[in-house]
Design an enzyme around this catalytic site. Sequence first.
Site, PDB file in Angstrom:
ATOM      1  N   ASP A   1     -10.266  -3.076  12.083  1.00 53.64           N
ATOM      2  CA  ASP A   1      -9.819  -1.697  12.273  1.00 53.64           C
ATOM      3  C   ASP A   1      -9.188  -1.104  11.006  1.00 53.64           C
ATOM      4  O   ASP A   1      -8.688   0.017  11.027  1.00 53.64           O
ATOM      5  CB  ASP A   1      -8.854  -1.626  13.467  1.00 53.64           C
ATOM      6  CG  ASP A   1      -8.914  -0.296  14.201  1.00 53.64           C
ATOM      7  OD1 ASP A   1      -9.900   0.439  14.010  1.00 53.64           O
ATOM      8  OD2 ASP A   1      -7.965   0.004  14.953  1.00 53.64           O
TER       9      ASP A   1
ATOM     10  N   ASP B   1      -3.666   3.322  22.612  1.00 48.53           N
ATOM     11  CA  ASP B   1      -4.831   2.769  21.910  1.00 48.53           C
ATOM     12  C   ASP B   1      -5.537   3.836  21.058  1.00 48.53           C
ATOM     13  O   ASP B   1      -6.410   3.523  20.268  1.00 48.53           O
ATOM     14  CB  ASP B   1      -5.802   2.172  22.934  1.00 48.53           C
ATOM     15  CG  ASP B   1      -6.803   1.218  22.303  1.00 48.53           C
ATOM     16  OD1 ASP B   1      -6.635   0.883  21.105  1.00 48.53           O
ATOM     17  OD2 ASP B   1      -7.760   0.815  23.012  1.00 48.53           O
TER      18      ASP B   1
ATOM     19  N   ARG C   1      -5.802   8.199  15.088  1.00 48.16           N
ATOM     20  CA  ARG C   1      -5.537   9.628  14.824  1.00 48.16           C
ATOM     21  C   ARG C   1      -4.053   9.882  14.594  1.00 48.16           C
ATOM     22  O   ARG C   1      -3.681  10.810  13.891  1.00 48.16           O
ATOM     23  CB  ARG C   1      -6.097  10.463  15.998  1.00 48.16           C
ATOM     24  CG  ARG C   1      -5.476  10.146  17.326  1.00 48.16           C
ATOM     25  CD  ARG C   1      -6.320  10.628  18.504  1.00 48.16           C
ATOM     26  NE  ARG C   1      -7.433   9.718  18.806  1.00 48.16           N
ATOM     27  CZ  ARG C   1      -8.312   9.914  19.782  1.00 48.16           C
ATOM     28  NH1 ARG C   1      -8.239  10.998  20.533  1.00 48.16           N
ATOM     29  NH2 ARG C   1      -9.289   9.055  19.988  1.00 48.16           N
TER      30      ARG C   1
ATOM     31  N   ASP D   1      -5.614  -3.976  15.844  1.00 46.58           N
ATOM     32  CA  ASP D   1      -5.425  -3.004  16.920  1.00 46.58           C
ATOM     33  C   ASP D   1      -5.520  -3.699  18.266  1.00 46.58           C
ATOM     34  O   ASP D   1      -6.618  -3.946  18.776  1.00 46.58           O
ATOM     35  CB  ASP D   1      -6.501  -1.901  16.803  1.00 46.58           C
ATOM     36  CG  ASP D   1      -6.342  -0.840  17.886  1.00 46.58           C
ATOM     37  OD1 ASP D   1      -5.305  -0.827  18.579  1.00 46.58           O
ATOM     38  OD2 ASP D   1      -7.273  -0.006  18.027  1.00 46.58           O
TER      39      ASP D   1
ATOM     40  N   LYS E   1      -5.841  -3.512  25.019  1.00 47.45           N
ATOM     41  CA  LYS E   1      -7.295  -3.679  25.108  1.00 47.45           C
ATOM     42  C   LYS E   1      -7.625  -4.928  25.914  1.00 47.45           C
ATOM     43  O   LYS E   1      -6.820  -5.848  25.977  1.00 47.45           O
ATOM     44  CB  LYS E   1      -7.868  -3.859  23.693  1.00 47.45           C
ATOM     45  CG  LYS E   1      -7.929  -2.589  22.870  1.00 47.45           C
ATOM     46  CD  LYS E   1      -8.579  -2.857  21.518  1.00 47.45           C
ATOM     47  CE  LYS E   1      -8.642  -1.600  20.672  1.00 47.45           C
ATOM     48  NZ  LYS E   1      -9.497  -0.548  21.241  1.00 47.45           N
TER      49      LYS E   1
ATOM     50  N   GLU F   1      -4.567   5.201  18.427  1.00 51.99           N
ATOM     51  CA  GLU F   1      -3.538   5.156  17.394  1.00 51.99           C
ATOM     52  C   GLU F   1      -4.046   5.620  16.034  1.00 51.99           C
ATOM     53  O   GLU F   1      -3.254   6.070  15.206  1.00 51.99           O
ATOM     54  CB  GLU F   1      -2.965   3.729  17.285  1.00 51.99           C
ATOM     55  CG  GLU F   1      -3.761   2.761  16.386  1.00 51.99           C
ATOM     56  CD  GLU F   1      -5.163   2.461  16.886  1.00 51.99           C
ATOM     57  OE1 GLU F   1      -5.428   2.695  18.078  1.00 51.99           O
ATOM     58  OE2 GLU F   1      -6.003   2.005  16.073  1.00 51.99           O
TER      59      GLU F   1
END
Length: 498
Positions: free
Chosen positions: A290, A349, A353, A272, A279, A351
């Site tokens: 992740d 970010d 969900r 991620d 990030k 992502e």
Amino acid sequence: MKFSVISESPASHRTDCLLLAVYGSRALSDEAEAVDKASRGQLVEWLKRSPMDGSTGQPPVIFYGLRGVRAHRVLVVGLGARSKLDAGGFAKALRKAADAVIGSGAASAALFLDSVAVAERDGYWKVRQAVEILSAQAYRFDEMKSKSQRTPRPKLTRVGLAAADAERARAAAAHGEAVAAGVETARTLGNLPGNVCTPSHLAEHARALAKRHARLTARIIEAAEMKRLGMGSFLSVARGSREAPKLIVLRYTGGKSGAKPVALVGKGVTFDTGGVSLKPAAAMDEMKFDMCGAASVLGAVEVAARLKLPINLVVLVPATENMPDGNASKPGDIVTTLAGKTVEILNTDAEGRLILCDALTYAARFEPEVVVDVATLTGACVVALGAHATGLWANDERLADELLAAGTATGDRAWRMPLWSEYDEQLRSNFADFANVGGREAGAVTAAMFLARFTGDFRWAHLDIAGTAWKQGKAKGATGRPVPLLAEFLLRRAGVLD
Ligand code: BES
Ligand code: MN
Ligand code: ZN
């Protein structure tokens, strides 16, 4: 590591390392008492000369060549006040003892702790904890180091467990070994770097697992099929990646045919970056973890398959990378989910969900009894609960209680959080049905509220493991949580435990 149940007396048992307990003020456990007798008081005498006074947190001591005992070494661990010994204290002492046994170079060990009374726990629990903790402390991940840089494997391979109720202890050891294997799977998948543990790697892992177990089948849904199905939200996360996304579907049919399955859904973001909402660079390497939700549900189904649990399971893993790219989603983009609802992606970010919502909608096809999703979903959950508790949200009281109880029983604890409609307003969007982020406040809750919009048709729980799935700092690495919680939940649901 091989575990067996023993019924010999401690002094006459042949092993590299005998493990005994003393309580505070050097009060001997029954087994230590027996060894002291056999050594004609030498154990007590040596204990008096050692720093070991039986209090908790003290490093265990090892005695070599105690007279009257067959074991080469005797390791004594302190348990603190006998009347105050609880599950957490016992587990902590056992971890220290395990490190000491492994560090001593012993190839075999025998635990004589059957007389030790742990508050609200039985002999079954003690044996299972011992198996899980010894296995976890012996775990090493160095397959990515060159051969010369690897530390030698722990020599400890055979462990005896003394228990009066041999039958229950054998069941506990078998359960513990299966849980330990599931935890190890989850840790290794988590620890593997993002360039190795890709969505395809997770899919291959699932295929290989299914090959090893008769009641387990794997199906991998590729991007083209996702597109036909209408998984616009999941696919939007994969847009920026060169790695093909995979939706892994594992079915375990250990239960009655026709019995509704338990569905486990695991977030499988193999790296991620945050996407276009990039990030910061510091600690971004940790975003290889992740996919720990995915790893934990793969570990849990492995436990069920190894133990041939009489239960039906469906495991769903949406797997993808989240990368920035010319083709990646942009803030403001609007996507249509499998459920038909539209979502404005205000932050790429958020992502997790976006892939979970489509997997949750897909889960309904299996007419599940309950659905539990597991995800490293929010940094906000780490702020709220730290590394000790997994965040738990549920739309069903009984399911919430089952998961909380499974966490308490295994020491892999969760803590309930609210799913109140008041939080829903934060997801308002001017342009789509709702947004994928809800602002600074209660970030872990609004993430759960987002998922809840896709779970109206079934009993559902969400576990946010962002704080519990891995450790930071010097001991950086995957923990295997919440495999123990999930495994306990399944053991109880299968009716194997009371
Ligand atoms: N995978 C992260 C959550 C995460 C962050 C876990 C840090 C552990 C440590 C997730 O995809 C994410 O980036 N969430 C965002 C959501 C925000 C944009 C609403 C977060 O937590 O910052
Ligand atoms: Mn993210
Ligand atoms: Zn993420």
